[in-house]
Design an enzyme around this catalytic site. Structure first.
Site, short mmCIF file in Angstrom:
data_model
loop_
_atom_site.label_atom_id
_atom_site.label_comp_id
_atom_site.label_asym_id
_atom_site.label_seq_id
_atom_site.Cartn_x
_atom_site.Cartn_y
_atom_site.Cartn_z
N LYS A 67 0.58 -1.31 -0.32
CA LYS A 67 -0.43 0.25 0.01
C LYS A 67 0.94 1.20 -0.37
O LYS A 67 0.47 2.28 -1.01
CB LYS A 67 -1.69 0.13 1.22
CG LYS A 67 -1.56 -0.64 1.02
CD LYS A 67 -2.92 -1.07 2.19
CE LYS A 67 -3.96 -1.58 2.47
NZ LYS A 67 -4.97 -1.81 3.46
N GLY A 129 -3.46 1.86 18.47
CA GLY A 129 -2.25 1.09 17.22
C GLY A 129 -2.29 2.85 16.77
O GLY A 129 -3.02 3.29 16.29
N THR A 155 4.35 1.80 21.20
CA THR A 155 5.46 2.75 20.44
C THR A 155 4.95 4.00 20.65
O THR A 155 3.83 4.37 19.61
CB THR A 155 6.13 2.58 19.35
OG1 THR A 155 6.31 1.26 18.84
CG2 THR A 155 7.30 3.34 19.33
N VAL A 156 4.99 5.25 22.31
CA VAL A 156 4.07 6.15 21.97
C VAL A 156 4.30 6.96 21.26
O VAL A 156 3.27 7.54 20.75
CB VAL A 156 4.47 6.26 23.14
CG1 VAL A 156 3.54 7.89 23.98
CG2 VAL A 156 3.88 5.44 24.34
P1 ATR Z 1 -0.25 -2.40 9.51
O1 ATR Z 1 -0.60 -2.03 8.53
O2 ATR Z 1 -1.48 -3.73 9.98
O3 ATR Z 1 -1.03 -0.94 10.44
P2 ATR Z 1 2.19 -1.59 10.92
O4 ATR Z 1 2.59 -0.13 10.06
O5 ATR Z 1 2.70 -2.35 10.98
O6 ATR Z 1 1.34 -2.91 10.08
O7 ATR Z 1 1.27 -1.28 12.34
C1 ATR Z 1 1.42 -2.63 13.21
C2 ATR Z 1 0.55 -1.50 14.53
O8 ATR Z 1 0.43 -2.84 15.60
C3 ATR Z 1 1.21 -0.87 15.26
O9 ATR Z 1 0.76 0.06 16.22
C4 ATR Z 1 2.32 -1.81 16.04
O10 ATR Z 1 2.79 -1.45 17.36
P3 ATR Z 1 3.94 -0.65 17.31
O11 ATR Z 1 3.85 0.54 16.47
O12 ATR Z 1 4.57 -0.06 18.60
O13 ATR Z 1 5.74 -1.49 16.22
C5 ATR Z 1 1.25 -2.22 16.72
N1 ATR Z 1 1.41 -4.09 17.36
C6 ATR Z 1 1.96 -4.73 16.45
N2 ATR Z 1 1.99 -6.47 17.07
C7 ATR Z 1 1.68 -6.11 18.42
C8 ATR Z 1 1.83 -6.59 19.39
N3 ATR Z 1 2.71 -7.80 19.37
N4 ATR Z 1 0.96 -6.02 20.23
C9 ATR Z 1 0.62 -4.15 20.89
N5 ATR Z 1 0.84 -3.98 19.16
C10 ATR Z 1 1.02 -4.51 18.72
#
Ligand code: ATR
Length: 275
Positions: A67, A129, A155-156
């Site tokens: 995307k 997220g 990740t804040v």
């Molecule tokens: P997408 O396209 O699905 O949004 P992405 O851009 O990789 O995929 O984002 C994944 C999101 O899920 C992020 O907010 C990630 O948190 P981080 O920004 O801290 O990486 C979150 N996420 C992924 N695995 C996670 C987990 N096990 N627990 C909590 N949050 C998770």
């Protein structure tokens, strides 16, 4: 009339429901649409797109993991794609230039408002997220003027970056960022936009974010209740929805962008539920 060619591009793509959804739209509307799935090699998304349009293709949906590349590749972006930072819809304009659009955000708003009768105006919303999926839906959600929108993320800093990016779109909405441990009050609407469930995980949020009136929306979908929605049900939520309706609504918006015809989504959602 000969069918016109459309497709979804991803890697992997065989699981995609888009060919089924768009075939149902085509039979319902009588539009001459043939819709397939194309698996692009990881290293040659742009070549796959070019080849598709060179052989007369009319429109593409783009899914994981392309995307962002679709957004970069395009000659022009619609305002909603620009803000989303990612594109799920591609087509050629009258000058044969590649246009990127994003219909995901409209998809979740329509699913909530039209299919579940949840009007977002004035609501207190928690979004979990801060990845691409969340960035894609924030603009259309803010456009509905919720009272407050809190973005919580592992990740804040990424949640804070989204707050900065969307500050001007927020209007009167109180837009804030925090970690998963901060929200302690019940929200009207909780949207799970993390990909945690792909690893069988849950975002570690307090069950205090839920009460019996909270609407819970997991942007993921699965045949069974999603991990997040099951957690919500186990902790007192009564209204839980998965992202199947969002998927059908974003597809309907893409169909409309390409064909100028808006398909009925409800029968298609019902049909997919029983597949
Ligand atoms: P997408 O396209 O699905 O949004 P992405 O851009 O990789 O995929 O984002 C994944 C999101 O899920 C992020 O907010 C990630 O948190 P981080 O920004 O801290 O990486 C979150 N996420 C992924 N695995 C996670 C987990 N096990 N627990 C909590 N949050 C998770």
């Amino acid at each position: 009339m000969t069918n016109q060619l459309y497709a979804v591009v991803g890697n992997p793509v065989s699981h995609s429901k888009s060919p089924r959804i768009h075939s149902l739209f085509a039979s319902q509307t009588g539009e001459p649409v043939e819709y397939t799935a194309i698996q692009a090699p990881m290293e040659d998304f742009s070549g796959t797109v070019r080849h598709f349009f060179e052989r007369g293709g009319k429109g593409l949906n783009v899914t994981v993991p392309f995307k962002e590349q679709a957004w970069t590749l395009a000659d022009h972006r619609t305002p909603r794609a620009e803000k989303a930072g990612a594109a799920n819809t591609l087509y050629l304009d009258k000058d044969q230039e590649l246009v990127a659009d994003n219909t995901d955000g409209v998809g979740i708003v329509r699913d909530l408002q039209n299919n579940y009768r949840v009007s977002l105006k004035g609501l207190r919303i928690l979004v979990l997220g801060s990845g691409g999926a969340v960035r894609g839906v924030l603009g259309p959600i803010l456009a509905e003027q919720p009272a407050a929108l809190t973005i919580a993320n592992r990740t804040v800093a990424k949640a804070e970056a989204l707050v900065r990016l969307f500050a001007r779109d927020a209007g009167a909405t109180v837009l804030t960022a925090c970690g998963f441990d901060a929200p302690e009050q019940a929200f009207d609407l909780v949207i799970n936009g993390t990909s945690a469930s792909l690893q069988g995980d849950l975002p570690p949020v307090s069950a205090n974010i839920l009460n019996a009136d909270t609407v819970v929306y997991d942007m993921m979908y699965s045949l069974q209740t999603t991990t997040f929605n099951q957690w919500a049900l186990d902790h007192g939520a009564c209204h839980v929805h998965d992202g199947l309706g969002m998927l059908v609504e974003q597809a309907a918006e893409s169909f409309f962008v390409w064909r100028g015809v808006r398909p009925e989504t409800k029968p298609v959602i019902e049909e997919l539920r029983t597949d």
